[in-house]
Design an enzyme around this catalytic site. Structure first.
Site, PDB file in Angstrom:
ATOM      1  N   TYR A  11     -10.364  10.392  40.592  1.00 43.11           N
ATOM      2  CA  TYR A  11      -9.410  10.211  41.697  1.00 43.11           C
ATOM      3  C   TYR A  11      -8.132  11.024  41.481  1.00 43.11           C
ATOM      4  CZ  TYR A  11      -5.852   7.393  44.249  1.00 43.11           C
ATOM      5  OH  TYR A  11      -4.822   6.949  45.021  1.00 43.11           O
ATOM      6  N   TYR A 146      -6.446  -0.950  26.018  1.00 39.48           N
ATOM      7  CA  TYR A 146      -6.322   0.263  26.836  1.00 39.48           C
ATOM      8  C   TYR A 146      -4.984   0.937  26.545  1.00 39.48           C
ATOM      9  CZ  TYR A 146      -4.982   3.040  30.889  1.00 39.48           C
ATOM     10  OH  TYR A 146      -4.507   4.049  31.695  1.00 39.48           O
TER      11      TYR A 146
END
Length: 341
Positions: A11, A146
């Site tokens: 994206y 993350y």
């Protein structure tokens, strides 16, 4: 310039690649397509299906370009797994993919590539901030793996600059949303947008409810210390983010980048709660958007709002889509187009 974009079939990477092409740059996208779509790579871009951890392949691309007298001028690095919740279930996957694979990419750059890299970092490196908006000098205490996987890369970039002279810019951005408008803001001319498989981001999930593809949207926790009990996040339009990456790439030519690595927060400077985002989608779509209340997810901070003053001052960056309604308007146009096919 000739630029390598890792993760350019995603994206954000795809949006940045399109902007690079529009501004006259030669672009080579490298992506293993594990969570991306070949269709996201814009026209006019060379595509190489490869993993950034494959050093012989990546170094071969660098060496071939140099041999053809069109060497790469820089690398924009987006290739990564991005789901904070998933990272708390499978930390080993995130450290291998985000951290170890990036180390392999950096080794390839040292061996045969350009000495400039713009790294797609994250606001998750801050964890639960002591104050908002968050400045770049805030304490780095990730609350999920993350964020830790990205912070380790930032540490590596610091040492690689110090020891090897590798110039780098780390862009710590917040929730990316919306769809780029070809021809400028307000045109409504949108040909690409957010399309993760599987989708886990709030705005496209809420838009799925508006289209009848989901029955409701889940809210994970309504007991946070915010004005309506739901998490506050800073949303940035993908087109504004793309502009910042090109500005950061240019900044790597400056004396400032020679002296130290560049670090910038990117956001619109205003936070919106989960409930406010849902209300904005209701306004944009006219749909009631039923909600389902669920327990908190581990590792989710209550507030994440950026201070982008440094990027504005040093890069000359300015977001064109500061309001959540503007961001969702573009996302809604794209979402309808995507699912009408």
């Amino acid at each position: 310039m000739k630029i390598m974009v890792t993760g350019g079939a995603g994206y954000v990477g795809g949006t940045v690649s399109a902007l690079l092409v529009a501004r006259g740059h030669q672009v080579v996208v490298v992506d293993n397509l594990c969570h991306a779509r070949r269709q996201q790579v814009p026209a006019g871009v060379e595509f190489v299906e490869a993993d950034i951890a494959d050093r012989p392949r990546i170094e071969g691309l660098f060496r071939q370009a140099t041999a053809e007298n069109v060497p790469f001028d820089g690398v924009l690095h987006f290739a990564a797994l991005i789901e904070a919740g998933e990272s708390m279930k499978y930390p080993e996957v995130y450290f291998r993919n985000n951290t170890a694979s990036t180390l392999a990419l950096l080794e390839s750059i040292l061996a045969a590539g350009p000495k400039r890299i713009v790294f797609s970092s994250t606001a998750a490196v801050y964890g639960e901030p002591e104050a908002v908006p968050i400045p770049e000098a805030a304490a780095l205490r990730p609350t999920n793996t993350y964020g830790e996987s990205k912070l380790l890369v930032e540490h590596m970039l610091g040492w690689f600059h110090r020891i090897h002279g590798l110039r780098s810019a780390s862009l710590r951005y917040f929730n990316v949303a919306g769809a780029p408008e070809v021809g400028g803001k307000g045109t409504g001319n949108i040909v690409s947008g957010e399309a993760h498989e599987p989708e886990s981001h709030l705005i496209p999930l809420v838009l799925d409810v508006a289209l009848g593809r989901r029955s409701s949207i889940k809210i994970f926790g309504d007991d946070y210390p915010t004005h309506d009990g739901t998490c506050v996040r800073d949303y940035i339009h993908v087109g504004d983010l793309a502009d910042a990456h090109l500005l950061a790439l240019e900044a790597l030519e400056s004396d400032r980048a020679a002296e130290h690595r560049l670090i910038y927060n990117l956001g619109n400077g205003a936070g919106f709660t989960v409930k406010e985002v849902i209300d904005s989608v209701r306004r944009a779509t006219g749909h009631p958007i039923p909600v389902e209340l669920c327990p908190r997810r581990p590792g989710d901070p209550a507030f994440l709002i950026a201070s982008s003053e440094k990027a504005i001052a040093e890069l000359g960056w300015k977001p064109n889509y500061p309001q959540i309604d503007e961001i969702i308007r573009t996302a809604w146009i794209w979402h309808q187009k995507r699912h009408s096919k």
